[in-house]
Design a protein around this motif. Structure first.
Motif, PDB file in Angstrom:
ATOM      1  N   ALA A 131       2.287  12.909  12.130  1.00 19.91           N
ATOM      2  CA  ALA A 131       1.349  12.246  10.714  1.00 19.91           C
ATOM      3  C   ALA A 131       2.257  11.068  10.146  1.00 19.91           C
ATOM      4  CB  ALA A 131       1.250  13.590   9.916  1.00 19.91           C
ATOM      5  N   ALA A 132       3.346  11.438  10.001  1.00 24.19           N
ATOM      6  CA  ALA A 132       4.225  10.225   9.224  1.00 24.19           C
ATOM      7  C   ALA A 132       4.113   8.783  10.063  1.00 24.19           C
ATOM      8  CB  ALA A 132       5.721  10.461   8.965  1.00 24.19           C
ATOM      9  N   TYR A 153      -2.720   2.408  -1.652  1.00 22.97           N
ATOM     10  CA  TYR A 153      -2.777   3.106  -0.141  1.00 22.97           C
ATOM     11  C   TYR A 153      -1.517   3.145   0.338  1.00 22.97           C
ATOM     12  CZ  TYR A 153      -3.969   4.080   4.600  1.00 22.97           C
ATOM     13  OH  TYR A 153      -4.216   4.642   5.810  1.00 22.97           O
ATOM     14  N   LEU A 154      -0.757   1.949   0.232  1.00 21.56           N
ATOM     15  CA  LEU A 154       0.574   1.888   1.027  1.00 21.56           C
ATOM     16  C   LEU A 154       1.475   2.624   0.137  1.00 21.56           C
ATOM     17  CD1 LEU A 154       0.581  -2.141   1.696  1.00 21.56           C
ATOM     18  CD2 LEU A 154       0.471  -0.257   3.586  1.00 21.56           C
ATOM     19  N   GLY A 155       1.325   2.764  -1.202  1.00 19.47           N
ATOM     20  CA  GLY A 155       2.564   3.363  -1.998  1.00 19.47           C
ATOM     21  C   GLY A 155       2.382   4.888  -1.963  1.00 19.47           C
ATOM     22  N   VAL A 156       1.195   5.355  -1.757  1.00 23.68           N
ATOM     23  CA  VAL A 156       0.699   6.800  -1.904  1.00 23.68           C
ATOM     24  C   VAL A 156       0.837   7.381  -0.465  1.00 23.68           C
ATOM     25  CG1 VAL A 156      -0.964   8.692  -2.129  1.00 23.68           C
ATOM     26  CG2 VAL A 156      -0.587   6.867  -3.771  1.00 23.68           C
ATOM     27  N   LEU A 157       0.135   6.961   0.464  1.00 23.75           N
ATOM     28  CA  LEU A 157       0.012   7.319   1.546  1.00 23.75           C
ATOM     29  C   LEU A 157       1.025   7.043   2.930  1.00 23.75           C
ATOM     30  CD1 LEU A 157      -3.945   7.594   2.518  1.00 23.75           C
ATOM     31  CD2 LEU A 157      -2.238   9.351   2.071  1.00 23.75           C
ATOM     32  N   VAL A 158       1.326   5.708   2.885  1.00 23.71           N
ATOM     33  CA  VAL A 158       2.106   5.384   3.915  1.00 23.71           C
ATOM     34  C   VAL A 158       3.610   5.275   3.452  1.00 23.71           C
ATOM     35  CG1 VAL A 158       2.674   3.053   5.231  1.00 23.71           C
ATOM     36  CG2 VAL A 158       0.376   3.686   4.536  1.00 23.71           C
ATOM     37  N   THR A 159       3.817   5.521   2.255  1.00 21.45           N
ATOM     38  CA  THR A 159       5.322   5.435   1.764  1.00 21.45           C
ATOM     39  C   THR A 159       5.572   6.931   1.283  1.00 21.45           C
ATOM     40  OG1 THR A 159       5.185   3.150   0.995  1.00 21.45           O
ATOM     41  CG2 THR A 159       7.046   4.261   0.409  1.00 21.45           C
ATOM     42  N   ALA A 160       4.904   7.371  -0.092  1.00 19.86           N
ATOM     43  CA  ALA A 160       5.461   8.725  -0.727  1.00 19.86           C
ATOM     44  C   ALA A 160       5.068   9.609   0.431  1.00 19.86           C
ATOM     45  CB  ALA A 160       4.613   8.983  -1.835  1.00 19.86           C
ATOM     46  N   ILE A 161       4.127   9.902   1.198  1.00 17.91           N
ATOM     47  CA  ILE A 161       3.815  10.967   1.667  1.00 17.91           C
ATOM     48  C   ILE A 161       4.539  10.744   3.220  1.00 17.91           C
ATOM     49  CG2 ILE A 161       1.881  12.171   3.140  1.00 17.91           C
ATOM     50  CD1 ILE A 161       0.160  11.689   0.593  1.00 17.91           C
ATOM     51  N   VAL A 218       1.874   5.249   9.134  1.00 17.36           N
ATOM     52  CA  VAL A 218       2.770   4.119   9.097  1.00 17.36           C
ATOM     53  C   VAL A 218       1.732   3.014   9.929  1.00 17.36           C
ATOM     54  CG1 VAL A 218       4.734   2.725   9.525  1.00 17.36           C
ATOM     55  CG2 VAL A 218       4.953   4.874   8.564  1.00 17.36           C
ATOM     56  N   GLY A 219       1.464   3.433  10.991  1.00 17.89           N
ATOM     57  CA  GLY A 219       0.391   2.484  11.911  1.00 17.89           C
ATOM     58  C   GLY A 219      -0.875   2.255  11.182  1.00 17.89           C
ATOM     59  N   THR A 220      -1.248   3.086  10.317  1.00 17.07           N
ATOM     60  CA  THR A 220      -2.661   2.747   9.710  1.00 17.07           C
ATOM     61  C   THR A 220      -2.299   1.484   8.516  1.00 17.07           C
ATOM     62  OG1 THR A 220      -2.252   4.169   7.753  1.00 17.07           O
ATOM     63  CG2 THR A 220      -3.560   4.932   9.670  1.00 17.07           C
ATOM     64  N   SER A 221      -1.115   1.204   8.388  1.00 19.65           N
ATOM     65  CA  SER A 221      -0.864   0.027   7.397  1.00 19.65           C
ATOM     66  C   SER A 221      -1.401  -1.515   7.806  1.00 19.65           C
ATOM     67  CB  SER A 221       0.581   0.168   6.911  1.00 19.65           C
ATOM     68  OG  SER A 221       1.239  -0.798   8.160  1.00 19.65           O
ATOM     69  N   THR A 222      -1.561  -1.464   9.149  1.00 18.13           N
ATOM     70  CA  THR A 222      -2.260  -2.690   9.741  1.00 18.13           C
ATOM     71  C   THR A 222      -3.748  -2.939   9.073  1.00 18.13           C
ATOM     72  OG1 THR A 222      -3.085  -1.607  11.724  1.00 18.13           O
ATOM     73  CG2 THR A 222      -0.890  -2.735  11.863  1.00 18.13           C
ATOM     74  N   ALA A 223      -4.236  -1.712   8.846  1.00 20.01           N
ATOM     75  CA  ALA A 223      -5.730  -1.890   8.333  1.00 20.01           C
ATOM     76  C   ALA A 223      -5.836  -2.548   7.047  1.00 20.01           C
ATOM     77  CB  ALA A 223      -6.216  -0.423   8.381  1.00 20.01           C
ATOM     78  N   VAL A 224      -5.066  -2.461   6.242  1.00 20.78           N
ATOM     79  CA  VAL A 224      -4.898  -2.918   4.826  1.00 20.78           C
ATOM     80  C   VAL A 224      -4.282  -4.626   4.726  1.00 20.78           C
ATOM     81  CG1 VAL A 224      -5.149  -0.840   3.904  1.00 20.78           C
ATOM     82  CG2 VAL A 224      -2.738  -1.806   4.009  1.00 20.78           C
ATOM     83  N   SER A 225      -3.795  -4.707   5.790  1.00 22.43           N
ATOM     84  CA  SER A 225      -2.871  -5.987   5.811  1.00 22.43           C
ATOM     85  C   SER A 225      -3.447  -7.202   5.594  1.00 22.43           C
ATOM     86  CB  SER A 225      -2.248  -6.336   7.184  1.00 22.43           C
ATOM     87  OG  SER A 225      -3.157  -6.369   8.263  1.00 22.43           O
ATOM     88  N   ALA A 226      -4.782  -7.501   5.967  1.00 21.73           N
ATOM     89  CA  ALA A 226      -5.823  -8.486   5.575  1.00 21.73           C
ATOM     90  C   ALA A 226      -5.937  -8.665   4.322  1.00 21.73           C
ATOM     91  CB  ALA A 226      -7.062  -8.568   6.414  1.00 21.73           C
ATOM     92  N   SER A 227      -6.229  -7.525   3.205  1.00 23.65           N
ATOM     93  CA  SER A 227      -6.452  -7.718   1.984  1.00 23.65           C
ATOM     94  C   SER A 227      -5.194  -8.193   1.223  1.00 23.65           C
ATOM     95  CB  SER A 227      -6.989  -6.270   1.496  1.00 23.65           C
ATOM     96  OG  SER A 227      -6.214  -5.502   1.603  1.00 23.65           O
ATOM     97  N   ILE A 228      -4.092  -8.214   1.752  1.00 20.22           N
ATOM     98  CA  ILE A 228      -2.758  -8.546   1.054  1.00 20.22           C
ATOM     99  C   ILE A 228      -2.232  -9.723   1.603  1.00 20.22           C
ATOM    100  CG2 ILE A 228      -2.451  -6.269  -0.065  1.00 20.22           C
ATOM    101  CD1 ILE A 228      -0.329  -5.667   2.044  1.00 20.22           C
ATOM    102  N   LEU A 235       6.314  -3.251  -5.261  1.00 15.85           N
ATOM    103  CA  LEU A 235       5.188  -2.702  -5.983  1.00 15.85           C
ATOM    104  C   LEU A 235       5.041  -1.404  -5.337  1.00 15.85           C
ATOM    105  CD1 LEU A 235       2.888  -5.498  -6.948  1.00 15.85           C
ATOM    106  CD2 LEU A 235       4.357  -4.508  -8.428  1.00 15.85           C
ATOM    107  N   ARG A 236       4.907  -1.435  -3.834  1.00 14.42           N
ATOM    108  CA  ARG A 236       4.899  -0.197  -3.104  1.00 14.42           C
ATOM    109  C   ARG A 236       5.591   0.799  -3.270  1.00 14.42           C
ATOM    110  NH1 ARG A 236       5.754  -0.507   3.347  1.00 14.42           N
ATOM    111  NH2 ARG A 236       5.764   1.734   3.895  1.00 14.42           N
ATOM    112  N   TYR A 237       7.012   0.412  -2.923  1.00 12.48           N
ATOM    113  CA  TYR A 237       8.147   1.278  -3.341  1.00 12.48           C
ATOM    114  C   TYR A 237       8.254   1.764  -4.840  1.00 12.48           C
ATOM    115  CZ  TYR A 237       9.734  -0.104   1.286  1.00 12.48           C
ATOM    116  OH  TYR A 237       9.846  -0.264   2.803  1.00 12.48           O
TER     117      TYR A 237
END
Length: 333
Positions: free
Chosen positions: A13-14, A216-224, A18-28, A39-41
């Motif tokens: 799951a972890a 999204y990156l801070g909560v799911l891709v990093t903290a969890i 991490v792999g889903t982070s590519t989905a939000v790359s366009a918006s940042i 900011l994410r960390y």
């Protein structure tokens, strides 16, 4: 149920997260990268520290060695990894960077056991090679300069340090603290690097869409994801947990297909299949030598011997050495 099922699911799951982070790359894409990582960390650290406080975990006094390990983990596994990654993108294509960093399963399979004075398991190393090959097939080899290759290797070293430097901290601090403390320590490091490399104009507030992406990156891709990874690392070991790092491009593939932001080709599917095979083979526990029962019904680790009878000691080669009563062989005093 196998005792490794739960941590294995957490590791999977972890890495998929991490792999889903590519989905939000366009918006940042237009936001300063290192400032965005800070900011994410920062968000992840605030969440994790709040959980630590809420759960009222036993106080763990940090020794100077603990501080050094945490600082090194922050500097290499978080801040250093991102700095190398950002600089590598200026000299190499994403495919080549992904392939180099995707070698993490093999490196952990080889180096992880050595840090614990164990010999790397042939099965695990072979499975890690299959996982790495699958990640390379899914990502593509790409191209770039020698400078880009060296920077990509620096990012790989940071990724290795992210796991190996955490191993001696996990028994004492636990996965929550090991995820939280380095995340907090990396924030000033990343902000300083952002100003040094790109100037003060990198310090700006994100737009609403950018803020949502960083949330999204801070909560799911990093903290969890960090908590799940360190929990699995503590329970599986670096060599077995490292197999799941090959799922990062698979997570990106699933996200791409689900959101319809790209096409899924035969190479993507073949790479995902290789990763799945490698992980399955690497986690399978072989039956003990000479034991004809299924692996999940193996003999107990030690069976009592009748007084005065000759016992045996299992050797690493699979042979059994007879031991006479009172000889002291096989004892650990």
């Amino acid at each position: 149920m196998n005792s490794s099922t739960t941590p294995a699911a957490g590791a999977a799951a972890a890495m998929l997260l991490v792999g889903t982070s590519t989905a939000v790359s366009a918006s940042i894409a237009d936001y300063p990268v290192l400032t965005g990582q800070a900011l994410r960390y920062a968000l992840a650290a605030a969440i994790l520290l709040a959980v630590v406080h809420h759960r009222r975990l036993p106080r763990a006094g940090l020794t100077p060695r603990d501080f050094l390990l945490l600082a090194a983990l922050s500097a290499t596994g978080l801040a250093g990894f991102n700095i190398f990654l950002v600089e590598a993108t200026r000299h190499a294509g994403p495919a080549m960077i992904g392939t180099v960093v995707g070698a993490i399963p093999v490196v952990l399979a080889l180096v992880g056991p050595l840090t614990q004075r164990r010999r790397p398991a042939t099965r695990t190393v072979g499975a890690a090679a299959v996982v790495t090959l699958g990640a390379a097939v899914a990502t593509g080899l790409g191209g770039g300069s020698l400078h880009g290759l060296l920077l990509s290797l620096g990012a790989l070293a940071g990724e290795v340090a992210f796991s190996l430097l955490a191993l001696p901290l996990l028994p004492k601090l636990g996965p929550l603290r090991v995820a939280a403390y380095p995340a907090a320590l990396s924030v000033p490091m990343l902000l300083a690097a952002s100003i040094l490399l790109d100037g003060t104009n990198t310090l700006r507030l994100p737009t609403l869409s950018e803020a949502a992406a960083f949330g999204y990156l801070g909560v799911l891709v990093t903290a969890i994801a960090f908590f799940l990874w360190y929990d699995a690392l503590r329970r599986l070991g670096a060599d077995h947990a490292g197999l799941f790092a090959g799922l990062v491009p698979v997570g990106a593939l699933i996200t791409t297909a689900a959101l319809g932001v790209g096409t899924v080709g035969p190479a993507d599917l073949a790479g995902a299949a290789l990763v799945a095979v490698g992980v399955t083979v690497g986690l399978r526990q072989p039956a003990p030598a000479g034991d004809t029962r299924p692996a999940d019904q193996g003999r107990p680790a030690s069976e009592p011997q009748a007084p005065g009878r000759q016992g045996t000691v299992d050797l690493p080669t699979g042979r059994r050495l007879p031991v006479r009563p009172g000889s002291g062989a096989g004892r650990r005093d």
